[in-house]
Design a protein around this motif. Sequence first.
Motif, mmCIF file in Angstrom:
data_model
loop_
_atom_site.group_PDB
_atom_site.id
_atom_site.type_symbol
_atom_site.label_atom_id
_atom_site.label_comp_id
_atom_site.label_asym_id
_atom_site.label_seq_id
_atom_site.Cartn_x
_atom_site.Cartn_y
_atom_site.Cartn_z
ATOM 1 N N CYS A 36 -0.920 -4.292 5.066
ATOM 2 C CA CYS A 36 -2.088 -5.173 5.171
ATOM 3 C C CYS A 36 -1.643 -6.611 5.451
ATOM 4 O O CYS A 36 -2.453 -7.532 5.451
ATOM 5 C CB CYS A 36 -2.918 -5.099 3.888
ATOM 6 S SG CYS A 36 -4.636 -5.609 4.109
ATOM 7 N N LEU B 164 0.823 -1.217 0.000
ATOM 8 C CA LEU B 164 0.000 0.000 0.000
ATOM 9 C C LEU B 164 0.861 1.273 0.000
ATOM 10 O O LEU B 164 1.983 1.264 0.503
ATOM 11 C CB LEU B 164 -0.856 0.015 1.266
ATOM 12 C CG LEU B 164 -2.009 -0.989 1.306
ATOM 13 C CD1 LEU B 164 -2.404 -1.291 2.736
ATOM 14 C CD2 LEU B 164 -3.198 -0.443 0.524
ATOM 15 N N GLU C 235 -5.423 -4.915 -3.316
ATOM 16 C CA GLU C 235 -5.820 -3.641 -2.700
ATOM 17 C C GLU C 235 -6.638 -2.768 -3.644
ATOM 18 O O GLU C 235 -7.284 -1.826 -3.211
ATOM 19 C CB GLU C 235 -4.582 -2.864 -2.218
ATOM 20 C CG GLU C 235 -3.802 -3.556 -1.092
ATOM 21 C CD GLU C 235 -4.583 -3.643 0.219
ATOM 22 O OE1 GLU C 235 -5.697 -3.088 0.300
ATOM 23 O OE2 GLU C 235 -4.059 -4.275 1.163
HETATM 24 ZN ZN LIG Z 1 -5.680 -4.265 2.604
#
Ligand SMILES: [Zn+2]
Length: 432
Positions: free
Chosen positions: A125, A95, A161
């Motif tokens: 994550c 991310l 994501e």
């Molecule tokens: Zn995530």
Amino acid sequence: MKILAAALALPALALAADLEALTRAEMPSLLALYQELHANPELSLHEVETAARIASELRAAGFDVTEKVGGQGLVGVLKNGNGPVIMVRTDLDALPVKEQTGLPYASTRTVKDEQGREVHVMHACGHDVHMACFIGAARVLARTRDTWRGTLVFIGQHAEERVLGARLMLRAGLFSKFPKPGHALALHCSADMAHGTVGIVEGYALANVDTLEIVVKGVGGHGSMPHLARDPVLLASQIVVALQSIVSREVRPGDPAVVTVGSIHGGTKSNIIPDEVRLQLTLRSYRAETRAHLIESIRRIVKAQAESARMPAEKMPEVHVSDDQAPALYNQPELCARVRRALLPVLGEAGVLAREPVMGAEDFAEYGLTKEKVPLCMFWLGTQAPETVAKASAEGRTLPSLHSPFFHPVPEPTISTGVKAMSAAVLDLMGK
Ligand SMILES: [Zn+2]
Ligand SMILES: [Zn+2]
């Protein structure tokens, strides 16, 4: 009776001991792999090095690997005689978050995003944990192949994501060019569960997620002469309030739904009535009918509010529903029950928890929505020290969530639990 119980428990205990020993032997290299992945995160659709690394690990474990499936996705197949086809999925991407964990292996990586801006990248994550568990399970299952028959399909999915990767891999022929799975499994880090535990949610586990933008138009003018203008700031405010009646008045109590207006932007100066205000919304639901209802109601309310504000026909608000839609994850109850039974001898009663559904999103759901209707189970993997979890709960504090720059799993016990749990679940489905 006692003797029989002991005799029945023996294979399970032997399996647990075998898994423990096999997993322990892999831990040093899995921890090194985890730290390497953690320090070198890549954004969705750009998982080039990560995919290559996972492909080479799968090949080393004995899998036949195809790369670039629908983008950076990869598929590893291990055929071992006639038997069930079981799919295990890990995600690959990270991310745009600036890591602030202070860990020695923290990511310091920056990249240019699609708008050309420099952004930090972090595995916030836990997809790096997922990959380490995935490779660990691949090795354990390959090493124990004389105890099971069937086919393993281990997939590395990109762009989770952005809720794109699953769709891209399916479109590229995941279920037609490779063995079609009878069941599919995945795990996901939990930021608030103790390591050594896994959590299972039967039925709907994660939500439908929709992103909407509403462009509220107006007729701009001088702030001192509102009667000559049509004020989109007032209209947008009325829309935000009116939308709150959908969940409270239209959706059946007990059917979970969320309508959040997370962003409102318009205007430049106190004495100018602007000609546009933009709202950004996120919608959450489980049932497809509820999802459709939320979107329909938003369209109806937005239009009615604009009409009541005397907005001319050509100034009706626009409602844009983004294509980046994630479907709700349905964990098939029978498969969940089976996974739970398989994990009990390995993790113990205290290690297998029943969890409540949440309204986050995961595109693992997509694999269960094709015409094949593959039963899915994604389970949560505890990542935090038990004392940390207990202390936070006693103090009424929440721990850093997934996607937080402070999220950090305790690698060793988290990954070893993930490897054992995934291996045990697959072995059970293979008939062992
Ligand atoms: Zn995530
Ligand atoms: Zn995730």
